[in-house]
Design a protein around this motif. Structure first.
Motif, PDB file in Angstrom:
ATOM      1  N   SER A  25       0.536  -1.009  -0.341  1.00 27.94           N
ATOM      2  CA  SER A  25       0.498  -0.306  -0.317  1.00 27.94           C
ATOM      3  C   SER A  25       0.747   1.048  -0.174  1.00 27.94           C
ATOM      4  CB  SER A  25      -1.364  -0.508   1.235  1.00 27.94           C
ATOM      5  OG  SER A  25      -0.369   0.295   2.660  1.00 27.94           O
ATOM      6  N   ARG A  98      -4.821   3.685   1.706  1.00 25.46           N
ATOM      7  CA  ARG A  98      -5.575   3.472   0.626  1.00 25.46           C
ATOM      8  C   ARG A  98      -4.665   4.475  -0.891  1.00 25.46           C
ATOM      9  NH1 ARG A  98     -10.682   5.893   1.119  1.00 25.46           N
ATOM     10  NH2 ARG A  98     -10.909   4.309  -0.835  1.00 25.46           N
ATOM     11  N   THR A 122     -10.520   4.426   7.950  1.00 26.39           N
ATOM     12  CA  THR A 122     -11.830   3.740   7.574  1.00 26.39           C
ATOM     13  C   THR A 122     -11.119   2.697   8.043  1.00 26.39           C
ATOM     14  OG1 THR A 122     -13.182   2.606   6.115  1.00 26.39           O
ATOM     15  CG2 THR A 122     -10.765   2.818   5.041  1.00 26.39           C
ATOM     16  N   GLU A 126     -13.659  -2.882   3.112  1.00 27.78           N
ATOM     17  CA  GLU A 126     -14.103  -3.216   1.269  1.00 27.78           C
ATOM     18  C   GLU A 126     -14.107  -1.944   1.068  1.00 27.78           C
ATOM     19  OE1 GLU A 126     -17.215  -3.084   3.754  1.00 27.78           O
ATOM     20  OE2 GLU A 126     -15.268  -3.907   3.883  1.00 27.78           O
ATOM     21  N   ASP A 127     -13.747  -0.956   1.059  1.00 26.47           N
ATOM     22  CA  ASP A 127     -14.552   0.720   1.391  1.00 26.47           C
ATOM     23  C   ASP A 127     -13.218   0.809   0.334  1.00 26.47           C
ATOM     24  OD1 ASP A 127     -14.844   3.188   1.583  1.00 26.47           O
ATOM     25  OD2 ASP A 127     -14.506   3.838   3.743  1.00 26.47           O
ATOM     26  N   SER A 128     -13.674   1.490  -0.743  1.00 29.76           N
ATOM     27  CA  SER A 128     -13.750   1.626  -2.532  1.00 29.76           C
ATOM     28  C   SER A 128     -14.216   2.786  -2.581  1.00 29.76           C
ATOM     29  CB  SER A 128     -13.649   0.635  -3.442  1.00 29.76           C
ATOM     30  OG  SER A 128     -15.499   0.748  -3.624  1.00 29.76           O
ATOM     31  N   PRO A 130     -14.048   7.152  -3.511  1.00 27.45           N
ATOM     32  CA  PRO A 130     -13.096   8.137  -4.046  1.00 27.45           C
ATOM     33  C   PRO A 130     -12.132   8.753  -2.888  1.00 27.45           C
ATOM     34  CG  PRO A 130     -14.783   8.313  -4.935  1.00 27.45           C
ATOM     35  CD  PRO A 130     -14.780   7.303  -4.087  1.00 27.45           C
ATOM     36  N   SER A 204     -11.675  12.568   3.389  1.00 36.65           N
ATOM     37  CA  SER A 204     -11.274  10.863   3.076  1.00 36.65           C
ATOM     38  C   SER A 204     -10.879  10.230   3.895  1.00 36.65           C
ATOM     39  CB  SER A 204     -11.077  10.948   1.735  1.00 36.65           C
ATOM     40  OG  SER A 204     -12.090  11.141   0.095  1.00 36.65           O
TER      41      SER A 204
END
Length: 353
Positions: A25, A98, A122, A126-128, A130, A204
């Protein structure tokens, strides 16, 4: 060769199952100026150290420091001092950045060069959604609110200037809450360097925080819990008074601090290895005699700030503290009944908000 824009410091201990995800990552971040990753292997019993070396062998951006059982604070200190970058980010080895996280943080920092950039996180892998650079501005006197919003106490959701961060250290004497001490020390340094700074909070979530693991510091029993947290809270309260946090925020902060402390007292009765009928109960009673606790309760009385734990702690009633904490932990209706009973015993004169 110019220094990279970012260095990400990762303390590594028993991280064999998650280390690849973490490092990938970091290295997959596309960021102006490049990124360096420092893995500090603390000598765990699994193959984490070998995995660190394997990453360094195949990617020149990865550097490995090996040490033996010195703890997470020592590991972060070692990685921080070895960093040679403009900005510094911490990441735990079971968590992940992320996609686009570092570039978003950089763009906000460049837009507000004097301010302190931090971000949400988060817990959903599975948090996608943007990543964007949408940012909320918070004033310096919003410090208490940052803690209440679970944005202050951790080191890994913040962007530090490397040369400034290298002037301070994580306190290796603490095994709990030392992250908060480091952040407060950095904020004190920042106030000297850029006195007019404010907080810029990216909306975000830039970090995935893996809360599925067991055996973490948050789940372990700490025998000196009720000694450590008053020291941390005393420092936090002093910082909040310095920046003149609003009275409403301070009331909420003090209520939250009492909850943390009271639940620590209950944990002594729940998990301390000493016999319940003697040493364990005496230890819980001694915690309720803490001068820090007495001062906090006096402050809450002055503020007219109510908590369900106020009377049990004022009365030094370990059984009632334990009963409340257990009812809250198990979502029992008894908690609400005891909460309102205490409120009316005080004549309904204190603030519940």
């Amino acid at each position: 060769m110019s220094k990279p824009t970012f260095c990400v410091v990762v303390p590594v201990y028993r991280s064999q199952a998650t280390l690849d995800r973490c490092v990938q990552s970091i290295l997959s971040q596309t960021v102006s100026g490049g990124v360096q990753c420092i893995l500090v292997d603390d000598g765990g019993p699994d193959d984490s150290g070998a995995l660190c070396d394997a990453w360094a062998a195949r990617d020149a951006r990865v550097r490995v420091i090996h040490q033996q059982g010195r703890g997470v604070s020592s590991a972060r200190n070692a990685g921080m001092q070895a960093a040679d970058s403009q900005f510094l980010v911490f990441l735990d080895s079971d968590d992940a950045l992320r996609p686009g996280a570092l570039q978003a943080a950089l763009e906000v920092q460049q837009a507000y060069p004097e301010d302190f950039v931090l971000w949400h996180y988060t817990t959903r892998p599975e948090d996608s959604a943007p990543v964007t650079t949408a940012v909320e501005s918070r004033p310096r006197n919003g410090l208490a609110k940052l803690w209440l919003d679970c944005l202050l106490a951790m080191p890994w959701n913040k962007l530090y200037r490397t040369d400034w961060a290298q002037q301070i250290k994580f306190n290796t004497q603490y095994t709990l809450g030392e992250d908060l001490q480091f952040v407060l020390d950095y904020l004190a340094l920042l106030a000297v360097q850029t006195p007019g700074f404010c907080y810029r909070v990216l909306q975000s979530p830039l970090t995935f925080y893996d809360c599925s693991r067991t055996g973490t510091l948050s789940t372990k029993y700490h025998a000196n819990y009720c000694e450590i947290w008053p020291e941390h809270f005393a420092k936090l309260n002093a910082a909040c008074l310095t920046v003149q946090c609003p009275p409403a925020d301070l009331r909420q902060l003090h209520r939250a601090e009492l909850t943390v402390f009271a639940e620590g007292v209950a944990d002594i009765l729940r998990r301390d290895p000493a016999p319940l009928s003697g040493i364990r109960r005496d230890k819980a009673t001694a915690a309720l005699r803490s001068p820090w606790l007495r001062a906090l309760l006096d402050q809450m009385r002055t503020e007219r700030c109510y908590s369900a734990y106020y009377l049990p702690c004022r009365w030094r009633n370990t059984q009632l503290v334990y009963t409340l904490a257990e009812a809250k932990r198990t979502n029992s209706p008894l908690y609400g009944k005891l909460d309102w009973a205490g409120y009316y015993l005080l004549g309904g004169r204190l603030r519940r908000e």
